[in-house]
Design a protein around this motif. Structure first.
Motif, mmCIF file in Angstrom:
data_model
loop_
_atom_site.group_PDB
_atom_site.id
_atom_site.type_symbol
_atom_site.label_atom_id
_atom_site.label_comp_id
_atom_site.label_asym_id
_atom_site.label_seq_id
_atom_site.Cartn_x
_atom_site.Cartn_y
_atom_site.Cartn_z
ATOM 1 N N ILE A 2 7.592 -0.065 -6.899
ATOM 2 C CA ILE A 2 8.340 -1.136 -6.246
ATOM 3 C C ILE A 2 7.644 -2.456 -6.527
ATOM 4 O O ILE A 2 6.428 -2.562 -6.406
ATOM 5 N N SER A 16 2.234 1.682 -3.427
ATOM 6 C CA SER A 16 1.321 1.964 -4.531
ATOM 7 C C SER A 16 0.435 3.176 -4.298
ATOM 8 O O SER A 16 -0.158 3.692 -5.229
ATOM 9 N N GLN A 18 -16.426 -7.544 -9.171
ATOM 10 C CA GLN A 18 -15.611 -6.609 -9.931
ATOM 11 C C GLN A 18 -14.248 -7.231 -10.232
ATOM 12 O O GLN A 18 -13.587 -7.750 -9.333
ATOM 13 N N ARG A 45 -10.466 -7.269 -10.641
ATOM 14 C CA ARG A 45 -9.550 -6.406 -9.882
ATOM 15 C C ARG A 45 -8.601 -5.629 -10.784
ATOM 16 O O ARG A 45 -8.051 -4.618 -10.385
ATOM 17 N N GLN A 68 4.011 9.112 -9.930
ATOM 18 C CA GLN A 68 4.435 7.772 -9.514
ATOM 19 C C GLN A 68 5.914 7.624 -9.832
ATOM 20 O O GLN A 68 6.302 6.940 -10.764
ATOM 21 N N GLU A 88 0.842 -1.201 0.000
ATOM 22 C CA GLU A 88 0.000 0.000 0.000
ATOM 23 C C GLU A 88 0.877 1.251 0.000
ATOM 24 O O GLU A 88 0.639 2.188 -0.756
ATOM 25 N N GLN A 113 -3.800 -1.544 -13.181
ATOM 26 C CA GLN A 113 -4.364 -0.996 -14.402
ATOM 27 C C GLN A 113 -3.243 -0.918 -15.428
ATOM 28 O O GLN A 113 -2.154 -0.440 -15.108
ATOM 29 N N VAL A 142 -8.354 -3.235 -13.745
ATOM 30 C CA VAL A 142 -9.282 -2.373 -14.464
ATOM 31 C C VAL A 142 -8.705 -1.987 -15.816
ATOM 32 O O VAL A 142 -7.492 -1.945 -16.008
ATOM 33 N N PRO A 193 0.505 -1.133 -10.377
ATOM 34 C CA PRO A 193 -0.229 -1.546 -9.182
ATOM 35 C C PRO A 193 -1.054 -0.362 -8.664
ATOM 36 O O PRO A 193 -0.525 0.742 -8.506
ATOM 37 N N LEU A 194 -2.329 -0.586 -8.440
ATOM 38 C CA LEU A 194 -3.157 0.483 -7.901
ATOM 39 C C LEU A 194 -3.054 0.444 -6.384
ATOM 40 O O LEU A 194 -2.712 -0.595 -5.813
ATOM 41 N N PRO A 195 -3.356 1.561 -5.728
ATOM 42 C CA PRO A 195 -3.304 1.533 -4.264
ATOM 43 C C PRO A 195 -4.128 0.357 -3.757
ATOM 44 O O PRO A 195 -5.240 0.126 -4.221
ATOM 45 N N VAL A 196 -3.568 -0.407 -2.843
ATOM 46 C CA VAL A 196 -4.253 -1.602 -2.359
ATOM 47 C C VAL A 196 -5.627 -1.219 -1.820
ATOM 48 O O VAL A 196 -6.607 -1.940 -1.966
ATOM 49 N N SER A 197 -5.707 -0.023 -1.221
ATOM 50 C CA SER A 197 -6.960 0.394 -0.598
ATOM 51 C C SER A 197 -8.047 0.735 -1.611
ATOM 52 O O SER A 197 -9.175 1.019 -1.225
ATOM 53 N N THR A 198 -7.746 0.707 -2.902
ATOM 54 C CA THR A 198 -8.830 0.857 -3.865
ATOM 55 C C THR A 198 -9.549 -0.470 -4.060
ATOM 56 O O THR A 198 -10.584 -0.516 -4.715
ATOM 57 N N GLY A 199 -8.972 -1.532 -3.532
ATOM 58 C CA GLY A 199 -9.581 -2.842 -3.729
ATOM 59 C C GLY A 199 -9.259 -3.417 -5.091
ATOM 60 O O GLY A 199 -9.634 -4.536 -5.404
ATOM 61 N N LEU A 200 -8.569 -2.638 -5.886
ATOM 62 C CA LEU A 200 -8.237 -3.069 -7.237
ATOM 63 C C LEU A 200 -6.775 -3.463 -7.262
ATOM 64 O O LEU A 200 -5.999 -3.052 -6.394
#
Lengths: 507, 1139
Positions: free
Chosen positions: B914, A496, B803, B805, B910, A493, B862, B807, B852-859
């Motif tokens: 990593i 990202s 959904q 993951r 960005q 997290e 992209q 996108v 990698p999308l922020p983990v907290s987006t649940g995704l």
């Protein structure tokens, strides 16, 4: 061939080749997001999908949705005891290392990812349902469940990754978790614990409004969905965690409204694997064709499914807690007392033919709380909320508010149900609170409450003097308030999400 | 090349050597010749005089000089001559009247030579004979086609390379043809003897090289194409053609690959062009993109492999060419020559990589004793008490006692092994030994090739059975190919090329996680656990049939309830493939300079997978057995239409191509699994009772393309080429689907220039440069622009979708790769020294990246076009014959590549991405390690120390006596760039010797520099777990205050964090292949009726030397190596016969 004819053929070929090919392709393993929100039927399927997430295994073993979280959270308490070091499953949470390892993907990273997946799916519904054709009742029902799921997932996360909520120091400005309530791909910063709880309560309140028309008495699949009772149950849990005793009492009562029906003693020993048990408010049904190739809640946690892990590593109750269970209490029968006479009640893992498997490890204090109905599969129903918990919340909140008599009275129906010889407690203050907490520990063993209870009550983790083995448990004592009560924000997290810097990490 | 000139006829023969000497003499004397007056008169009267005397007399009278050699005059006849006041010319005429000599008057000098025979003096048919040699090997070439130009008369050379032909009157030009060699047309003159040497094709400028949509003469190349010919690998026991590419040319980097029979190598051409996009080159088989697995192609069918390295070469495959193109061309027939090719090889296989050095049982027990002691001590109490606890309890923790002493006496309280302890079953403590075997490899290959005037054919069949060194792993393949090319009309050519393959692979389960992976188990099982059960005396426990009983390890602290050998033998894990590859074409020539070609190709691949797990032990036990069956079908069609215009006007030559291509890929997958076996035996899904878990899906992918290329050359000296391609890919949204790709190139063949033409030592000297833009859509997934809901996520019986993951991104477009290439090709001293020097610069822009999308987006991710990166480097290929004698030649070929990979742009917002052990940032390479900064071991207490991250509050951090801020908490460790996985340089060395009928060749590959992340070593240094094997370095652990070591104190509660502690220099040298061949002398071969007969012994993966025993730093390009099927060493003997 006549050359002229040849050229005509050639030109035809070239022209035929030049006609534009259709390059639009669609996958068969999915539908475009627009289709999911094309009509209310499809939206209800998107909602059903979220409940599937609760028992979906993510990429690896021991990441089995809510079932894995239940085990991890008990493993981090003192009441769940592992027989030995065999198998990695939930081992590092038992040893208190996984949640403090930013690179760990089985516990620390899994929990974070899993709850935010639920949030994201709920957000899709909440964001899109207003534009879908359907009756107001249909839409409200779906939206209410989505809001409740979003709130519940945030609530689980904040209890893990935030410092505990302390009603004495409002507002709780310590760093919480990102509040995610839209469908953007942009990362959100960590909100304060206070703000997260505010959002949780807001969502739950809205859910209650939307779900007002939801049925109370339910069976089977319907019970896998959240209804008003369950949302009230969430409200009660949240209030308890926020040390908001009046709300905890109020919502614990509301949660039982219309379904206040504790199970029989006979049902208590039937393996906690039937959603139609009168006491279950919410749970899921994992059928045999929806299990992962390996793992599942029952393959780790049941007493009878023949997994190698279970075979050699039966899960035990804390010997000190066991000693506190009255012999007249039906719950005492859930754990082996070590005698040969009692051994017949603990055949352990069974072959697919239902015969006890030879060579398995047998240990005093091993449980038989969770049993698969069919030893040939790792499938079963998993309880997420039971009425018993609501009695315990009410009693604890009353006791912590200083209402000793009300507390004892609140505890009585449950305690009496489990132990016919139980008489209403005459204790007061800390003694009464302790009595209620012991009831809670016994009643909710293996259901994923212990870590949260220790953290919210600001208690020490103390495994000393019990049947924990130091080389297996690694950690026997963690004082209340230690930084390690906070799970670390996963490195993935931080890597990202531009809104969270390394310096935003928990201490 | 040595020129064999036809010998002179006449009274005597002069060898070519004498001719040479003579020529030199003439040249020298010419310079000294003095002037003479042609006006002066001569008086002469001689009888039976020598010609020499006549010359002397003339010289005396008019000072006229003659140039001759004494040898020439030896054949002169006596002269009778009377002349009175005659002019010089008249006198000479008389003197040479019936001499076999003639003279020319040049610049007042008279040169005397042997008289030339008048051309085609004979109108009679005559016989001509000779021998054909292979230039490099000095060995006679059998089976060479020899035809008389302009006639249908022809023959082939026999086993000694000899031929004999009847030359009809008026015909004297012979044509020599042999596959793999440049054809030659030679006039026999009037000689009846003509020996010829043929040059190998690859070294020749006029050799034909396969390029995109056609062929080109090597000399006309303006870009970088490397070629591997059948000859280069025909003796190697190669199963997968990718193996032949290792070390074949500079700029090709290969991983060592898996040792699983049938598997090949991963290949990267000129660095790493993408971050998460695919980096595999595009494989083109006989003109069409190939979608099957490489192991379905029979290497014995391959004529050549062209590796298109730069954008200019590959631009015509624009869409998917960014990572280079590998063009595989299968063999074809030859006109009027029918040959049967037979090859049989057989050999044995074994592990080609040494093992890590691990501690033995006697060292292992005390080390784990110490872990337990330290852990106990850390929880309070005295040292003496802790020692005693450890002594009493170590066996309880390790569970097994393989020694002949009681459980509490294995390790004493001083931490040393009981001196009277000995092992009860020392031969049964290695799972590695138990899992390995000596495999047998057999290959039978039969080919027929030939043809008539208007058609040629190639037919082959091949059977391979390759058993790996790990039990129950093998590869079994049956292939057949039929290729026919016909020319029914002068203006029409057509052909069909059909190949079918059946293969079956028994897989060692190297992709499995841990318990089922034999290579993980044999790495990490401690040396105290037996494979079979033993009783208290150490004897094997036998079952009722008297068979040894497997140890089920139910209580073993590692791999509980597992026995990899028992599971491997009782389970079934295999895949089967059926592949059909069809290529057809029709080519019409019209209006003299035009050619239209239509190509249609179809690849069909059926894949079947089965994993049966037995109900007795392992994962199948809990469900009473299970079977997972998967089937997939891949079908792809590629259709193209090409229009060629080819014109030569004087010295100008133009070649223009216009084309259209359509590609359609379709993949269908179905998988089902069930458990709870009914009756023992059948493993089919019907034989189970639990509900089946099934899923299926289809993927479709299309590319539509229009392209054009122009090639121009002037007088074989100046070359220009340009190409353009427009591609649309179904992976991208309609708005950003189409991409334009192009290239330009120029070449200058200096050796054809007049100013170099007479520099005989220069055979080839060519400058070339090109620039091109190619693209890539090689990101995993076929629907990159679309966002989805996944189906199949029912909640019990309620229909459910979730959904996806990953996108979509409607703005996603082609990754583009701008590639510049400049090079010099040279060949000097009759090609004894030849090579290429090249510079390349690949500039990748709009990198395809699953961000990698922020983990907290649940995704999860992209796909985006982020940033830029370059790969710049230099390639050198240098080869030549160190020794070139008739009987002995020594040829060396060296490849060397050095490149730099650097990220030059990252996406907005960005700056850093990593991913595992790597961190992508501007200025860094793709494979720069980003790891915790390991500081070492605290001499005071043995704890592991990391450099502390100054931005983090950390209670465990402190400043040590050296003034460094360090921490014992790995979570607060400073991360830093710790070096790169990319080697400083890499390459290969290819040596071949031939002595008479023997030849020996070997290929050495090397890489220097770069770092490997040795995760197996990390696993073997794991502190915490009972029952896990340990590296011998564990013996260097910290034991007491003051110990200076890099290995921390032993305990049981530590996680082995990734850090730069696990990095090691990745330099390595490996002997990839060596082979010794004996070619039967032609006479002997002829006796058995063969044109060519060879016996050879070959070794593959003979050894690898790296900085740590057991480590193969070339296992992966990322530098992170881990347990897997180690490369297989194959030793084979073979016979190769052409009839």
């Amino acid at each position: 061939m006549n050359p002229k004819k040849l050229y005509i053929l050639l030109i035809t070929l070239v022209l035929a080749a030049c006609s534009k090919e259709d390059l639009n392709t669609i996958p068969t393993s999915g539908v475009p997001a627009e289709v999911a929100f094309d009509n209310i039927d499809n939206v209800s399927k998107a909602l059903n999908g979220i409940y599937r997430i609760l028992y979906t295994q993510y990429t690896n073993q021991h990441r089995d949705g809510q079932g894995a979280m239940m085990i991890n959270l008990d493993a981090m308490g003192e009441d769940y005891v592992r027989t030995n070091a065999s198998y990695v499953y939930h081992y590092q949470s038992y040893r208190w290392t996984a949640h403090r390892d930013v690179a760990d993907t089985n516990v620390n990273g899994f929990a974070y990812t899993y709850y935010y997946i639920i949030i994201s799916n709920a957000n899709m519904i909440i964001a899109n349902i207003d534009g879908v054709d359907g009756t107001a009742v249909q839409k409200a029902g779906i939206k209410g469940e989505a809001l409740a799921l979003r709130a519940w997932a945030h609530f689980q996360l904040i209890q893990l990754y935030g410092k505990r909520y302390d009603a004495a120091v409002k507002p709780n400005n310590q760093a919480g978790i990102p509040i995610v309530i839209n469908t953007s791909t942009e990362g959100q910063p960590r909100a304060t614990v206070e703000a997260v709880y505010a959002q949780i309560n807001k969502d739950l309140d809205e859910a209650l409004t939307n779900l007002a028309a939801s049925p109370v008495v339910r069976t089977g699949n319907a019970k896998t969905h959240i209804n008003t009772n369950v949302v009230n149950g969430f409200k009660a849990r949240v209030a308890l965690t926020m040390q908001n005793w009046p709300d905890a009492i109020k919502f614990a009562k509301l949660a039982r409204n219309g379904v206040d029906n504790l199970m029989t003693n006979a049902a208590y020993l039937q393996g906690f694997t039937n959603i139609d048990n009168s006491e279950w408010l919410w749970g899921i049904i994992q059928p045999a064709d929806q299990v992962p190739a390996y793992g599942s809640f029952y393959s780790y946690m049941s007493a009878n499914f023949n997994s190698a892990f279970t075979r050699v590593n039966p899960k035990l109750i804390n010997s000190l807690l066991y000693a506190k269970i009255k012999t007249t209490d039906i719950r005492k029968k859930l754990w082996w007392n070590g005698t040969t006479a009692d051994a017949v009640n603990f055949p352990g893992v069974l072959s697919t033919a239902g015969v006890a498997v030879a060579g398995q490890t047998k240990t005093i204090y091993q449980h038989r709380k969770y049993l698969v109905a069919d030893p040939a599969t790792r499938a079963g129903h998993i309880p997420y909320m039971r009425i018993a918990e609501m009695y315990l919340i009410e009693a604890e909140a009353q006791a912590r508010s200083g209402n000793n008599a009300a507390a004892a009275l609140a505890l009585l129906p449950l305690a009496k149900n489990r132990d016919a010889s139980y008489v209403q407690s005459a204790s007061t203050g800390a003694t009464l609170i302790d009595e209620i907490m012991v009831q809670r520990r016994i009643e909710l063993w293996g259901e994923g409450f212990r870590f949260f209870d220790l953290k919210r009550t600001n208690a020490d983790l103390d495994r000393r003097g019990a049947n924990h083995k130091v080389d297996v448990a690694n950690i026997l004592y963690v004082p209340a308030g230690d930084p390690s009560w906070q799970w670390l924000i996963p490195q993935a997290e931080i890597n990202s999400n531009p809104a969270i810097e390394p310096a935003d990490q928990n201490p | 090349m040595k020129k064999l000139l036809p010998a002179r006829t006449g009274a005597m023969f002069l060898s070519w050597k004498r001719n040479l000497v003579l020529s030199v003499m003439i040249a020298v004397l010419t310079l000294e010749a003095s002037a003479a007056s042609y006006a002066q008169k001569i008086n002469i009267n001689v009888h039976n005089a020598t010609l020499k005397e006549v010359f002397k007399e003339i010289h005396k009278q008019i000072s006229q000089d003659f140039i001759y050699s004494n040898q020439v005059l030896e054949i002169s006849r006596p002269v009778n001559l009377v002349a009175r006041d005659e002019a010089l010319e008249s006198v000479l005429k008389k003197a040479f009247a019936d001499q076999p000599l003639e003279y020319t008057i040049t610049q007042r000098t008279i040169i005397v030579k042997v008289k030339q025979q008048p051309k085609s003096s004979s109108l009679q048919e005559r016989n001509i004979s000779g021998t054909v040699y292979a230039s490099a090997e000095s060995t006679p070439l059998a089976g060479v086609s020899v035809t008389v130009k302009g006639t249908a008369i022809g023959t082939t050379t026999n086993g000694d390379g000899k031929y004999r032909l009847a030359l009809p009157a008026g015909k004297n030009v012979l044509v020599f043809r042999f596959i793999g060699y440049t054809s030659r047309e030679i006039s026999s003159g009037s000689s009846n003897q003509l020996d010829v040497r043929l040059e190998e094709e690859s070294q020749q400028l006029d050799a034909v090289v396969v390029q995109a949509y056609g062929t080109v003469k090597r000399g006309a190349l303006t870009n970088s194409i490397a070629t591997v010919n059948a000859k280069d690998f025909e003796k190697r026991p190669i199963t997968n053609l990718s193996t032949a590419l290792a070390g074949a040319a500079p700029g090709i980097q290969t991983s060592s690959g898996s040792g699983q029979p049938g598997s090949g190598l991963a290949i990267r051409i000129r660095g790493f062009g993408s971050v998460t996009g695919g980096m595999d080159p595009l494989y083109v088989l006989d003109g069409a993109p190939y979608d099957g697995v490489l192991s379905s192609i029979n290497p014995n069918d391959i004529e050549s492999i062209s590796i298109l390295k730069d954008a200019s070469a590959s631009a015509l495959y624009g869409a998917r060419a960014a990572n280079g193109v590998i063009m595989v061309t299968t063999k074809k027939g030859a006109k009027n020559r029918d040959v049967i090719e037979l090859k049989v090889t057989t050999g044995i296989t074994s592990r080609g990589l040494s093992n890590y050095e691990k501690v033995d049982a006697f060292q292992y027990y005390p080390l784990l004793w110490e872990s337990l002691r330290n852990q106990t001590l850390a929880n309070g109490g005295t040292l003496a008490a802790a020692n005693l606890t450890a002594t009493n309890n170590i066996k309880t923790n390790l569970v097994y006692n393989p020694f002949n002493v009681p459980d509490n006496q294995i390790v004493g309280t001083d931490g040393t092994i009981n001196p009277s302890a000995s092992l009860l079953y020392p031969d049964d403590l290695s799972y590695r030994d138990a899992m390995q075997r000596t495999g047998v490899r057999q290959n039978y290959s039969l080919g027929f090739r030939g043809g008539a005037e208007k058609s040629t054919y190639f037919v082959s069949m091949d059977y391979l059975d390759d058993k790996g060194f790990s039990k129950m792993s093998d590869f079994n393949r049956l292939t057949g190919r039929a290729k026919v090319d016909i020319q029914p009309k002068k203006w029409l050519k057509a052909g069909v090329n059909l190949a079918g393959t059946l293969s079956k692979t028994l897989s060692a389960n190297e992709d499995a996680g841990i318990n089922e992976n034999p290579f993980y188990v044999d790495l990490l099982m401690a040396p105290i656990y037996p494979v079979y059960k033993h009783d208290a005396t150490g004897a094997f426990v036998l079952d009722e049939k008297g068979e040894k009983v497997y140890d089920d390890g139910e209580l073993r602290p590692q791999f509980q309830g597992r026995n990899i050998l028992a599971e491997t033998m009782a389970n079934q894990l295999y895949n089967k493939r059926n592949a059909l590859n069809a290529r057809t074409y029709a080519e019409v020539t019209f209006l003299k300079d035009f050619k239209f070609t239509a190509n249609l190709s179809v690849d069909l691949n059926n894949y079947e997978y089965l994993f049966y797990r037995n109900p007795e032990i392992g994962d199948g036990k809990s469900v009473n057995g299970s079977t997972n069956r998967s089937n997939s079908k891949t079908q792809s069609a590629n259709i193209n239409q090409l229009l060629n215009y080819n014109k030569t006007l004087g010295k100008h030559h133009v070649d223009v191509l216009l084309g259209h291509e359509y590609y359609n890929y379709n993949y269908t997958y179905l998988s089902a699994s069930r458990s709870n076996l009914v009756v023992t035996g059948p493993v089919e899904l019907d034989n189970y009772t639990n509900p089946a878990v099934v899923n299926s899906y289809v993927n479709t992918y299309k590319i539509d393309s229009y392209f054009s290329r122009g090639q121009y050359d002037y007088d074989n000296r100046y070359f220009l080429s340009a190409s353009y391609r427009r591609d649309g890919s179904s992976k991208f949204s309609p708005e950003s689907r189409w991409g334009n790709f192009w290239s330009v190139g120029a070449g200058w063949q200096l050796n054809s220039e007049s100013f170099l033409k007479d520099k005989e030592w220069i055979d080839i000297l060519k400058l070339r440069a090109s620039y091109g833009q190619v693209g890539s859509d090689a990101l995993n997934g076929y629907y990159l622009y679309q966002s989805y809901y996944d189906i199949g996520n029912n909640n019990n019986t309620e229909a459910g979708i979730t959904q996806a993951r990953a996108v979509g991104n409607t703005n996603l477009r082609w990754e583009s790769n701008g590639s510049f290439d400049a090079g010099v090709d040279f060949g000097f001293f009759k090609n004894r020294l030849n090579g290429t020097l090249e510079y390349f610069n690949r500039d990748s822009k709009g990198l395809l990246f699953n961000v990698p999308l922020p983990v907290s987006t649940g995704l999860s991710q992209q796909p985006q076009n982020i940033g830029s990166m370059y790969n710049r480097g230099v390639e050198i290929q240098l080869g030549g014959d160190v020794i070139r004698k008739t009987d002995f030649t020594w040829n060396v070929n060296v490849n060397w590549t050095k490149f730099k990979n650097k990220i030059t742009k990252m996406p907005d917002g960005q700056a850093s991405i990593i991913d595992g052990t790597k961190n992508r940032q501007v200025g860094q390479s793709m494979y720069d390690y980003w790891l915790r900064d390991w500081y070492g071991v605290d001499p005071a207490n043995g704890k592991e120390l990391y450099a502390a991250d100054p931005t983090v509050t950390d209670a465990a951090a402190f400043t040590n006596d050296r003034g460094d801020k360090v921490t014992t908490d790995a979570n607060s460790a400073r991360y830093h760039y710790a070096g790169t996985a990319i080697p400083d340089f890499y390459g290969s060395l290819n040596n071949s010797f031939s002595y008479k009928n023997f030849s020996l060749s070997f290929l050495v590959m090397y890489q220097s520099g770069g770092l490997a992340f040795d995760s197996d070593y990390q696993s073997l240094m794991y502190n915490g777990s009972y029952g896990r094997a340990l590296h011998v370095d564990a013996l260097n652990r910290w034991q007491k205050p003051g110990d200076i070591t890099d290995v921390p104190i032993r305990n049981t509660g530590t996680t082995m964090y990734d850090s730069d502690r696990w990095l090691i220099d990745a330099s390595s040298v490996s002997l990839r292949t060596a082979s010794l061949t004996y070619s039967l002398p032609g006479r002997l071969a002829g006796k058995i009726g063969a044109g060519k007969a060879q016996v050879f012994a070959t070794g593959e993966n003979l050894f690898i030397i790296s900085r740590r025993k057991g480590l193969d730093p070339t296992q992966s390009f990322t530098g992170v190596s881990s347990y897997s099927y180690a490369p297989t060493r194959v030793l084979t003997l073979g016979v190769n016969i052409n009839l």
